[in-house]
Enzyme design. Sequence first.
Site, PDB file in Angstrom:
ATOM      1  CB  CYS A  82      -6.015   1.436  -0.831  1.00  0.00           C
ATOM      2  SG  CYS A  82      -5.380   3.105  -1.012  1.00  0.00           S
ATOM      3  CG  HIS A 177      -5.067   0.548   3.719  1.00  0.00           C
ATOM      4  ND1 HIS A 177      -4.543  -0.315   2.786  1.00  0.00           N
ATOM      5  CD2 HIS A 177      -4.850   1.788   3.236  1.00  0.00           C
ATOM      6  CE1 HIS A 177      -4.027   0.370   1.786  1.00  0.00           C
ATOM      7  NE2 HIS A 177      -4.207   1.648   2.030  1.00  0.00           N
ATOM      8  CD  GLU A 179      -5.437  -3.540   4.444  1.00  0.00           C
ATOM      9  OE1 GLU A 179      -6.666  -3.335   4.584  1.00  0.00           O
ATOM     10  OE2 GLU A 179      -4.739  -2.931   3.610  1.00  0.00           O
TER      11      GLU A 179
HETATM   12  N1  GLN Z   1      -2.159   5.729  -4.652  1.00  0.00           N
HETATM   13  C1  GLN Z   1      -2.089   4.299  -4.807  1.00  0.00           C
HETATM   14  C2  GLN Z   1      -2.458   3.860  -6.222  1.00  0.00           C
HETATM   15  O1  GLN Z   1      -2.786   4.639  -7.047  1.00  0.00           O
HETATM   16  C3  GLN Z   1      -2.971   3.577  -3.813  1.00  0.00           C
HETATM   17  C4  GLN Z   1      -2.437   3.758  -2.404  1.00  0.00           C
HETATM   18  C5  GLN Z   1      -2.722   2.623  -1.482  1.00  0.00           C
HETATM   19  O2  GLN Z   1      -3.063   1.512  -1.881  1.00  0.00           O
HETATM   20  N2  GLN Z   1      -2.505   2.863  -0.211  1.00  0.00           N
HETATM   21  O3  GLN Z   1      -2.429   2.703  -6.497  1.00  0.00           O
END
Ligand code: GLN
Length: 200
Positions: A82, A177, A179
């Site tokens: 992410c 994710h 994890e």
């Molecule tokens: N929206 C977040 C970002 O721009 C990422 C979200 C996440 O890691 N769950 O970093």
Amino acid sequence: MAGSPRVGVLALQGDVREHVRVLEHLGAVAVPVRRPEELASVSGLVLPGGESTVIDKLARSFGLHEAIRQAIAAGLPTYGTCAGLILLADRIVDAAAGQQSFGGLDVTVRRNAFGSQLDSFETELAISGWKAPPVRAVFIRAPIVVEAGEAVQILATIEDGRIVAVRQGSVLGTSFHPEVTGDVRFHRLLLDLIEERAAA
Ligand code: GLN
């Protein structure tokens, strides 16, 4: 594997603990990384989910940005989830002003790509070349990969074809994710990449 690999988890912000837990479950030594010396002591790295703008700023103020950028460019096996995927992308759409990434994946990612109406969702994803079961994937204000260079292997797409998991050499990135849902296969792949690099 000869001994337990030391795998860093960038520990500036985000879901560090979840990654540490998965790595320890797999028999690795998980090392929280906040300083260049800690980075120098690991043979692989995880960039957690969280807020990429915050992690970017903190990495620069902790004097880690350049060290991480160089380590990844030199082939350090690295996995980003992410926000971590955003930090690995060579190009970011909808970046905050001045936001930087470490790079390592020849991709363009779009931050917060699902918009506010579909902030968070879960789905099952088949991963290219993997046996069943599919990965239970949790997306939280997730990015997607909007463009990928030739060297980038697409590991997963969602139903509409948008790319959510990629690999380029020893660098892995997922929009979701694993994890959080306890699927350890991406982290195991990271450990395999570490082992391959050690044997090379
Ligand atoms: N929206 C977040 C970002 O721009 C990422 C979200 C996440 O890691 N769950 O970093």
